[in-house]
Write a protein that holds these residues in place. Sequence first.
Motif, PDB file in Angstrom:
ATOM      1  N   ARG A   3     -51.296  -8.794  38.077  1.00 45.63           N
ATOM      2  CA  ARG A   3     -52.320  -8.784  39.329  1.00 45.63           C
ATOM      3  C   ARG A   3     -52.290  -7.171  40.050  1.00 45.63           C
ATOM      4  NH1 ARG A   3     -49.263  -7.872  44.152  1.00 45.63           N
ATOM      5  NH2 ARG A   3     -46.890  -8.587  44.006  1.00 45.63           N
ATOM      6  N   GLN A   4     -53.314  -7.816  41.092  1.00 45.47           N
ATOM      7  CA  GLN A   4     -53.586  -6.888  41.986  1.00 45.47           C
ATOM      8  C   GLN A   4     -52.963  -6.939  43.506  1.00 45.47           C
ATOM      9  OE1 GLN A   4     -56.355  -4.390  41.708  1.00 45.47           O
ATOM     10  NE2 GLN A   4     -56.001  -5.334  38.995  1.00 45.47           N
ATOM     11  N   LEU A   5     -52.645  -6.222  44.077  1.00 49.09           N
ATOM     12  CA  LEU A   5     -51.973  -6.151  45.256  1.00 49.09           C
ATOM     13  C   LEU A   5     -52.501  -7.351  46.278  1.00 49.09           C
ATOM     14  CD1 LEU A   5     -50.769  -2.077  46.625  1.00 49.09           C
ATOM     15  CD2 LEU A   5     -49.858  -4.194  44.762  1.00 49.09           C
ATOM     16  N   THR A   6     -51.901  -8.037  46.944  1.00 46.78           N
ATOM     17  CA  THR A   6     -52.339  -8.541  47.877  1.00 46.78           C
ATOM     18  C   THR A   6     -52.728  -8.239  49.492  1.00 46.78           C
ATOM     19  OG1 THR A   6     -50.305  -9.022  49.107  1.00 46.78           O
ATOM     20  CG2 THR A   6     -50.749 -10.348  47.204  1.00 46.78           C
ATOM     21  N   ALA A   7     -54.210  -8.511  50.094  1.00 43.39           N
ATOM     22  CA  ALA A   7     -54.641  -7.519  50.769  1.00 43.39           C
ATOM     23  C   ALA A   7     -53.306  -7.913  52.155  1.00 43.39           C
ATOM     24  CB  ALA A   7     -55.020  -8.829  51.549  1.00 43.39           C
ATOM     25  N   ARG A   8     -51.870  -8.717  51.777  1.00 42.14           N
ATOM     26  CA  ARG A   8     -50.473  -8.419  52.846  1.00 42.14           C
ATOM     27  C   ARG A   8     -49.898  -6.948  52.628  1.00 42.14           C
ATOM     28  NH1 ARG A   8     -45.789  -9.166  51.256  1.00 42.14           N
ATOM     29  NH2 ARG A   8     -44.305  -8.893  52.765  1.00 42.14           N
ATOM     30  N   GLU A   9     -49.699  -6.583  51.573  1.00 41.94           N
ATOM     31  CA  GLU A   9     -49.550  -5.376  50.525  1.00 41.94           C
ATOM     32  C   GLU A   9     -50.195  -4.372  50.836  1.00 41.94           C
ATOM     33  OE1 GLU A   9     -46.855  -7.746  47.140  1.00 41.94           O
ATOM     34  OE2 GLU A   9     -49.049  -7.529  46.698  1.00 41.94           O
ATOM     35  N   ARG A  10     -51.794  -4.490  50.889  1.00 45.17           N
ATOM     36  CA  ARG A  10     -52.447  -3.704  50.748  1.00 45.17           C
ATOM     37  C   ARG A  10     -52.756  -2.962  51.951  1.00 45.17           C
ATOM     38  NH1 ARG A  10     -56.207  -1.590  47.333  1.00 45.17           N
ATOM     39  NH2 ARG A  10     -56.383  -2.632  45.129  1.00 45.17           N
ATOM     40  N   THR A  11     -52.295  -3.918  53.803  1.00 51.33           N
ATOM     41  CA  THR A  11     -52.437  -3.822  54.968  1.00 51.33           C
ATOM     42  C   THR A  11     -50.954  -2.933  55.464  1.00 51.33           C
ATOM     43  OG1 THR A  11     -53.977  -5.320  55.407  1.00 51.33           O
ATOM     44  CG2 THR A  11     -52.311  -4.644  56.905  1.00 51.33           C
ATOM     45  N   TYR A  12     -49.957  -3.361  54.262  1.00 49.04           N
ATOM     46  CA  TYR A  12     -48.608  -3.170  54.318  1.00 49.04           C
ATOM     47  C   TYR A  12     -48.414  -1.632  53.878  1.00 49.04           C
ATOM     48  CZ  TYR A  12     -46.704  -6.741  56.440  1.00 49.04           C
ATOM     49  OH  TYR A  12     -46.470  -8.051  57.161  1.00 49.04           O
ATOM     50  N   ALA A  13     -49.103  -0.975  52.611  1.00 49.06           N
ATOM     51  CA  ALA A  13     -49.307   0.124  52.809  1.00 49.06           C
ATOM     52  C   ALA A  13     -49.683   0.773  53.363  1.00 49.06           C
ATOM     53  CB  ALA A  13     -49.757  -0.271  51.025  1.00 49.06           C
ATOM     54  N   ALA A  14     -50.861   0.962  53.544  1.00 48.78           N
ATOM     55  CA  ALA A  14     -52.168   2.123  54.100  1.00 48.78           C
ATOM     56  C   ALA A  14     -51.052   2.087  55.059  1.00 48.78           C
ATOM     57  CB  ALA A  14     -52.821   0.943  53.904  1.00 48.78           C
TER      58      ALA A  14
END
Length: 245
Positions: free
Chosen positions: A70-81
Amino acid sequence: METVGGGSVPVPVPRSVAVPVAGGVTVAVAVRRLGSEASVGYGDAVFDTASIVKVDILAALLLAAQDAGRQLTARERTYAAAMIESSDNDSASALWRDIGGADGLNAANERFGLTRTTGGDGPRWGLTRTTAADQLVLLGQVFGARSELNEASRTYLQGLMGRIAPGQDWGVSAAADGSGWALKNGWMPRDTTGLWVVNSIGRVTAGGDDCLVAALSSGNPTKEQGIALVEEAARSAVSAYDRRA
């Protein structure tokens, strides 16, 4: 053994880097050219990571996502950034829980090839312990082609490390020619002593070459002194690497 700052420190890499160190301060630095297996460095102490572990956390999350197809979720990308670009601690704590804390980090690091890095207890991701040599291995996973991370994961993490917020772009970038760098820094005072852990890891472009650099320190009287130390260590290590036989 090379004597620096009044103490003898074993140097486990092919060449040694002389770094002036004040009494009570510990520093280690390692560098290698991207695509090469040969490194130079100074010191083999184990350090608290502080926020440089955020690169490891995201690498572990990306690896888990790959395994799940899978790809990272929108939530995960927000946290990662926020975690990488601005060093946001709440985001790091959220993703630390997502990867399973220390157990998840340690499992990922076994696959990445880190042998002397241990995740912090409970929620204390900043107390993960590591070495400069292990951080070079991690950087190789992020920036090198021979990696457990696929190209999309590596490109994503590299991009975040190239967009560090103003005021946090010190450290190994001091060894770069101009703006050719991607990094993550970590810094924290220890509650028991008030002394600072100051670390910096990343890729720098110097003399036309891409180099991976890890500079770690502890026992610094102030954050500013720690920054000056890791920057000098990074410059010295990159310079020594350029001069190697």
